[in-house]
Write an enzyme that holds these catalytic residues in place. Structure first.
Site, short mmCIF file in Angstrom:
data_model
loop_
_atom_site.label_atom_id
_atom_site.label_comp_id
_atom_site.label_asym_id
_atom_site.label_seq_id
_atom_site.Cartn_x
_atom_site.Cartn_y
_atom_site.Cartn_z
N LYS A 91 15.76 33.77 -9.62
CA LYS A 91 16.15 32.67 -10.53
C LYS A 91 14.91 32.08 -11.21
CE LYS A 91 18.07 30.28 -7.17
NZ LYS A 91 17.87 31.17 -6.02
N ARG A 145 24.64 23.98 -6.12
CA ARG A 145 24.55 24.81 -4.92
C ARG A 145 25.71 24.61 -3.97
NH1 ARG A 145 18.86 26.70 -3.22
NH2 ARG A 145 17.77 26.02 -5.05
N ARG A 176 6.22 36.68 -1.30
CA ARG A 176 6.07 35.82 -2.48
C ARG A 176 4.86 34.90 -2.34
NH1 ARG A 176 10.85 31.97 -4.43
NH2 ARG A 176 10.81 31.34 -2.25
N ARG A 235 4.86 29.51 0.11
CA ARG A 235 5.73 28.35 0.34
C ARG A 235 6.03 28.19 1.82
NH1 ARG A 235 10.63 28.54 -3.97
NH2 ARG A 235 11.78 27.99 -2.10
N ARG A 252 18.15 29.62 5.12
CA ARG A 252 18.50 29.46 3.69
C ARG A 252 19.62 30.43 3.30
NH1 ARG A 252 12.74 30.37 1.56
NH2 ARG A 252 13.62 30.38 -0.54
P1 AP5 Z 1 11.94 33.98 -7.36
O1 AP5 Z 1 12.09 34.12 -8.82
O2 AP5 Z 1 10.96 33.01 -6.84
O3 AP5 Z 1 13.39 33.79 -6.69
P2 AP5 Z 1 14.33 32.52 -6.62
O4 AP5 Z 1 15.72 32.99 -6.77
O5 AP5 Z 1 13.86 31.46 -7.56
O6 AP5 Z 1 14.10 32.14 -5.11
P3 AP5 Z 1 13.88 30.72 -4.38
O7 AP5 Z 1 13.44 31.07 -3.00
O8 AP5 Z 1 12.98 29.83 -5.17
O9 AP5 Z 1 15.30 30.16 -4.39
P4 AP5 Z 1 15.82 29.10 -3.44
O10 AP5 Z 1 17.12 28.83 -4.07
O11 AP5 Z 1 15.85 29.48 -2.02
O12 AP5 Z 1 14.70 27.93 -3.47
P5 AP5 Z 1 14.49 26.67 -4.42
O13 AP5 Z 1 13.06 26.57 -4.72
O14 AP5 Z 1 15.44 26.65 -5.54
O15 AP5 Z 1 11.61 35.44 -6.79
C1 AP5 Z 1 11.39 35.64 -5.40
C2 AP5 Z 1 10.29 36.72 -5.21
O16 AP5 Z 1 10.75 37.96 -5.69
C3 AP5 Z 1 8.99 36.41 -5.97
O17 AP5 Z 1 7.94 36.88 -5.19
C4 AP5 Z 1 9.13 37.25 -7.26
O18 AP5 Z 1 7.85 37.62 -7.75
C5 AP5 Z 1 9.93 38.44 -6.77
N1 AP5 Z 1 10.86 38.95 -7.78
C6 AP5 Z 1 11.66 38.21 -8.61
N2 AP5 Z 1 12.41 39.04 -9.39
C7 AP5 Z 1 12.08 40.32 -9.00
C8 AP5 Z 1 12.53 41.61 -9.42
N3 AP5 Z 1 13.46 41.76 -10.38
N4 AP5 Z 1 12.00 42.69 -8.82
C9 AP5 Z 1 11.08 42.58 -7.85
N5 AP5 Z 1 10.60 41.37 -7.41
C10 AP5 Z 1 11.11 40.26 -7.97
O19 AP5 Z 1 14.90 25.48 -3.43
C11 AP5 Z 1 14.12 25.17 -2.30
C12 AP5 Z 1 14.79 24.09 -1.48
O20 AP5 Z 1 14.99 22.90 -2.26
C13 AP5 Z 1 16.20 24.44 -0.96
O21 AP5 Z 1 16.16 25.20 0.22
C14 AP5 Z 1 16.76 23.02 -0.74
O22 AP5 Z 1 16.26 22.45 0.44
C15 AP5 Z 1 16.21 22.25 -1.92
N6 AP5 Z 1 17.10 22.30 -3.07
C16 AP5 Z 1 16.88 22.91 -4.26
N7 AP5 Z 1 17.96 22.77 -5.07
C17 AP5 Z 1 18.87 22.06 -4.38
C18 AP5 Z 1 20.19 21.62 -4.67
N8 AP5 Z 1 20.79 21.89 -5.85
N9 AP5 Z 1 20.86 20.93 -3.72
C19 AP5 Z 1 20.27 20.63 -2.54
N10 AP5 Z 1 19.03 21.03 -2.19
C20 AP5 Z 1 18.33 21.74 -3.11
#
Ligand code: AP5
Length: 217
Positions: A13, A85, A124, A157, A168
């Site tokens: 994402k 979410r 990552r 992270r 997660r």
């Molecule tokens: P990346 O692009 O970083 O993936 P992502 O989907 O953004 O993963 P996240 O781990 O950031 O998602 P998340 O939803 O768990 O965490 P968030 O920060 O939103 O890619 C991942 C890796 O793969 C990278 O190394 C990248 O280089 C690689 N990659 C990407 N695309 C690729 C491809 N096509 N091929 C190969 N490699 C690839 O949230 C964190 C925390 O915040 C949550 O756990 C929660 O506690 C809180 N939070 C956030 N939003 C909410 C909400 N709406 N409600 C409540 N709590 C929330």
């Protein structure tokens, strides 16, 4: 253009939101990045979110909804990364959009399997300043462990450790997956095979945006 990027942790994402922001000049609103930046600045919001994030749990809806409402009021067009979410958040988003006289155009669902998620998250690295994600093998930075944009040292992270990744994924399956049907029923959901490389995934997204009349290729 008002897009939601939806998918499990590690589905890409953040990676795709960054590319889309650059190409379409549309603001990316990433909830994870906002919370991490608040935490780094030790604000009330960041400190409230900290324990939930470190455990891999969702931050309470009332906190998150207020952040999103403010961001949407300030941005007519946006790419939402990491919201909604759960169904409560999805319903709240409908309310905000109604209030602001806006509509979500598309929900792009980045579909990946669990094995890919674990491989991606364990390797990552992210920029502590701009949040740009890298992968040690798939997408390394140009210069040794330095962010391509900010030229500062990348970090891992805290929630990218095996135990929290597992939690997660559990939270995603239980609380986030039901959203798929919510948007399917509204004919807004587009599923993309996100196990392919970054460029192919981006092309697939672009094709869908073109088909929907949101972007002229
Ligand atoms: P990346 O692009 O970083 O993936 P992502 O989907 O953004 O993963 P996240 O781990 O950031 O998602 P998340 O939803 O768990 O965490 P968030 O920060 O939103 O890619 C991942 C890796 O793969 C990278 O190394 C990248 O280089 C690689 N990659 C990407 N695309 C690729 C491809 N096509 N091929 C190969 N490699 C690839 O949230 C964190 C925390 O915040 C949550 O756990 C929660 O506690 C809180 N939070 C956030 N939003 C909410 C909400 N709406 N409600 C409540 N709590 C929330």
């Amino acid at each position: 253009m008002r897009i939601i990027l939806f998918g499990p942790p590690g589905s890409g994402k953040g990676t795709q939101a960054e590319e889309m922001e650059k190409k379409y000049q549309v603001r990316k609103i990433s909830l994870g990045d906002i919370l991490r930046s608040e935490l780094a600045n030790a604000t009330d919001l960041g400190l409230k979110a900290k324990t939930y994030m470190e455990k891999g749990e969702l931050v309470p809806d009332e906190i998150i909804n207020a952040v999103v409402e403010k961001a949407l009021a300030e941005n007519e067009d946006f790419i939402l990364d990491g919201y909604p979410r759960n169904l409560t958040q999805a319903e709240y988003l409908e309310e905000i959009c109604n209030k602001l006289n806006q509509n979500i155009d598309l929900v792009i669902y980045l579909d990946v399997d669990e094995e890919t998620v674990i491989q991606r998250l364990s390797q990552r690295r992210v920029c502590p300043k701009c949040g740009a994600p890298y992968h040690l093998i798939n997408m390394p930075p140009k210069n040794d462990n330095l962010c391509d944009n900010c030229n500062i040292e990348l970090i891992q992270r805290k929630d990218d450790n095996p135990e929290v990744i597992k939690q997660r994924l559990i939270v995603y399956l239980k609380q986030s997956e039901p959203i798929i049907n919510f948007y399917k029923n509204k004919n807004k959901l587009i599923k993309i095979n996100a196990t392919q490389n970054k460029e192919i995934v981006f092309k697939s997204i672009e094709k869908e945006l073109t088909n929907a009349g949101l972007f002229a290729a």
